[in-house]
Design an enzyme around this catalytic site. Sequence first.
Site, PDB file in Angstrom:
ATOM      1  N   SER A 149      -3.033  50.518 -46.415  1.00  0.00           N
ATOM      2  CA  SER A 149      -2.255  50.122 -45.246  1.00  0.00           C
ATOM      3  C   SER A 149      -1.795  51.355 -44.464  1.00  0.00           C
ATOM      4  CB  SER A 149      -1.067  49.262 -45.712  1.00  0.00           C
ATOM      5  OG  SER A 149      -0.383  48.741 -44.608  1.00  0.00           O
ATOM      6  N   TYR A 172      -2.708  47.612 -34.316  1.00  0.00           N
ATOM      7  CA  TYR A 172      -2.900  48.311 -35.600  1.00  0.00           C
ATOM      8  C   TYR A 172      -1.771  47.915 -36.561  1.00  0.00           C
ATOM      9  CZ  TYR A 172      -3.591  52.296 -38.802  1.00  0.00           C
ATOM     10  OH  TYR A 172      -3.813  53.088 -39.912  1.00  0.00           O
ATOM     11  N   LYS A 176      -2.134  45.757 -40.237  1.00  0.00           N
ATOM     12  CA  LYS A 176      -1.625  46.338 -41.486  1.00  0.00           C
ATOM     13  C   LYS A 176      -0.486  45.480 -42.050  1.00  0.00           C
ATOM     14  CE  LYS A 176      -4.388  49.910 -41.805  1.00  0.00           C
ATOM     15  NZ  LYS A 176      -5.519  49.841 -42.744  1.00  0.00           N
TER      16      LYS A 176
HETATM   17  P1  NAP Z   1     -11.488  57.283 -40.814  1.00  0.00           P
HETATM   18  O1  NAP Z   1     -11.636  58.754 -41.001  1.00  0.00           O
HETATM   19  O2  NAP Z   1     -11.484  56.742 -39.435  1.00  0.00           O
HETATM   20  O3  NAP Z   1     -12.580  56.504 -41.678  1.00  0.00           O
HETATM   21  C1  NAP Z   1     -12.671  55.117 -41.548  1.00  0.00           C
HETATM   22  C2  NAP Z   1     -13.688  54.582 -42.522  1.00  0.00           C
HETATM   23  O4  NAP Z   1     -13.833  53.158 -42.270  1.00  0.00           O
HETATM   24  C3  NAP Z   1     -15.039  55.225 -42.357  1.00  0.00           C
HETATM   25  O5  NAP Z   1     -15.616  55.468 -43.626  1.00  0.00           O
HETATM   26  C4  NAP Z   1     -15.837  54.154 -41.612  1.00  0.00           C
HETATM   27  O6  NAP Z   1     -17.201  54.237 -41.996  1.00  0.00           O
HETATM   28  C5  NAP Z   1     -15.224  52.868 -42.162  1.00  0.00           C
HETATM   29  N1  NAP Z   1     -15.476  51.732 -41.279  1.00  0.00           N
HETATM   30  C6  NAP Z   1     -15.054  51.529 -40.007  1.00  0.00           C
HETATM   31  N2  NAP Z   1     -15.548  50.384 -39.520  1.00  0.00           N
HETATM   32  C7  NAP Z   1     -16.310  49.837 -40.510  1.00  0.00           C
HETATM   33  C8  NAP Z   1     -17.102  48.673 -40.619  1.00  0.00           C
HETATM   34  N3  NAP Z   1     -17.236  47.796 -39.598  1.00  0.00           N
HETATM   35  N4  NAP Z   1     -17.751  48.430 -41.781  1.00  0.00           N
HETATM   36  C9  NAP Z   1     -17.662  49.293 -42.809  1.00  0.00           C
HETATM   37  N5  NAP Z   1     -16.921  50.413 -42.770  1.00  0.00           N
HETATM   38  C10 NAP Z   1     -16.261  50.682 -41.631  1.00  0.00           C
HETATM   39  O7  NAP Z   1     -10.139  56.737 -41.460  1.00  0.00           O
HETATM   40  P2  NAP Z   1      -9.107  57.357 -42.516  1.00  0.00           P
HETATM   41  O8  NAP Z   1      -8.118  58.167 -41.766  1.00  0.00           O
HETATM   42  O9  NAP Z   1      -9.816  57.942 -43.668  1.00  0.00           O
HETATM   43  O10 NAP Z   1      -8.350  56.023 -42.942  1.00  0.00           O
HETATM   44  C11 NAP Z   1      -8.659  55.323 -44.116  1.00  0.00           C
HETATM   45  C12 NAP Z   1      -7.616  54.231 -44.294  1.00  0.00           C
HETATM   46  O11 NAP Z   1      -6.303  54.806 -44.348  1.00  0.00           O
HETATM   47  C13 NAP Z   1      -7.582  53.227 -43.147  1.00  0.00           C
HETATM   48  O12 NAP Z   1      -7.339  51.944 -43.642  1.00  0.00           O
HETATM   49  C14 NAP Z   1      -6.420  53.698 -42.301  1.00  0.00           C
HETATM   50  O13 NAP Z   1      -5.854  52.666 -41.529  1.00  0.00           O
HETATM   51  C15 NAP Z   1      -5.468  54.190 -43.381  1.00  0.00           C
HETATM   52  N6  NAP Z   1      -4.491  55.165 -42.884  1.00  0.00           N
HETATM   53  C16 NAP Z   1      -4.866  56.450 -42.615  1.00  0.00           C
HETATM   54  C17 NAP Z   1      -3.918  57.345 -42.185  1.00  0.00           C
HETATM   55  C18 NAP Z   1      -4.246  58.778 -41.931  1.00  0.00           C
HETATM   56  O14 NAP Z   1      -3.313  59.554 -41.640  1.00  0.00           O
HETATM   57  N7  NAP Z   1      -5.496  59.202 -42.051  1.00  0.00           N
HETATM   58  C19 NAP Z   1      -2.574  56.934 -41.971  1.00  0.00           C
HETATM   59  C20 NAP Z   1      -2.248  55.624 -42.245  1.00  0.00           C
HETATM   60  C21 NAP Z   1      -3.205  54.747 -42.722  1.00  0.00           C
HETATM   61  P3  NAP Z   1     -18.468  54.021 -41.039  1.00  0.00           P
HETATM   62  O15 NAP Z   1     -18.079  54.474 -39.675  1.00  0.00           O
HETATM   63  O16 NAP Z   1     -19.501  54.834 -41.726  1.00  0.00           O
HETATM   64  O17 NAP Z   1     -18.736  52.546 -41.126  1.00  0.00           O
END
Ligand code: NAP
Length: 274
Positions: A149, A172, A176
């Site tokens: 989340s 968003y 979540k």
């Molecule tokens: P990211 O770098 O944008 O990576 C997103 C991932 O989701 C990628 O592997 C992408 O892979 C996959 N994805 C997107 N659409 C998809 C689809 N239709 N089918 C299958 N896979 C899909 O994100 P992140 O920052 O690592 O975030 C990971 C999680 O943590 C998310 O749920 C995000 O909301 C949460 N989060 C992150 C942060 C942060 O600071 N980074 C903060 C709060 C929450 P492909 O493009 O290869 O499909």
Amino acid sequence: MGILDNKTAIVTGASRGIGEYIARRFASEGAAVAVAARTVEQRDQRFPGTIHGTVETIRKTGGVAIAVPTDLSRSEDRQRLIETVTDELGPVDILVNNAAVTYFQPVLDFPRARFDLMFEVQVRAPFELSQLVLPGMKERGGGWILNISSGAARHPQMPPTGPGAGRGGTVYGMVKAAMERFSTGLASEVYADGIAVNALSPSRGVMTPGVVYHFGVTDPAARVAEGTAEAPEVMAEAALALCSGDPGQLTGRVTYSQALLDELGRTPGPLDPA
Ligand code: NAP
């Protein structure tokens, strides 16, 4: 001996970012990991990483992983993901719903197609994947489901101030918030079956390709060094704790990575097998 020996885990969105780190950490503890996302070949330099790249990294260090190309917005892909993993690695013990597609846009201008896509990938996909793995988990007497989340699920302060004010994070936050309520509701439904269901968010921003892109970050490493960003290993360790803990004790939580590690007295472990 790893704490996830003989376990099969699916990590969605593991082609890059937090999902990649969770997949590597689980594999380092002996899990056979299915790496699911869309990218099989890198075309867009802004989003480095592929499912095959994550699998290769895991295999190089002796871990077990398979790449399963999956578009989570498609119901048939979700079905196929579970079938493929069950055939190739065995029944699913751990499901991590980490994938996210995110658009930051004010409600007034938010296009229907983007709204539908966000709810499909971040609400319906975790819901349906859970429906697909739960019968097997119940049959075997246990399992772990973890939904990734965000602090965006919390309500904004009034009057709105700070860098997030007016940034268009309402949808968003909606997906979540739905994911968190799903997690606690499902946790109570399957408590008696020994299945843990939790929601986990980073305590601080993690400088993943998605965040670097959305927030225009130019110095991600410096953010980590100065302590304003969280290292992805913190999320990976917190995910491991929630996917290996006692389902009778560690379930129904809506928690944050560093806070959970502090509570459990843990620090991030290795991404590669010892
Ligand atoms: P990211 O770098 O944008 O990576 C997103 C991932 O989701 C990628 O592997 C992408 O892979 C996959 N994805 C997107 N659409 C998809 C689809 N239709 N089918 C299958 N896979 C899909 O994100 P992140 O920052 O690592 O975030 C990971 C999680 O943590 C998310 O749920 C995000 O909301 C949460 N989060 C992150 C942060 C942060 O600071 N980074 C903060 C709060 C929450 P492909 O493009 O290869 O499909």
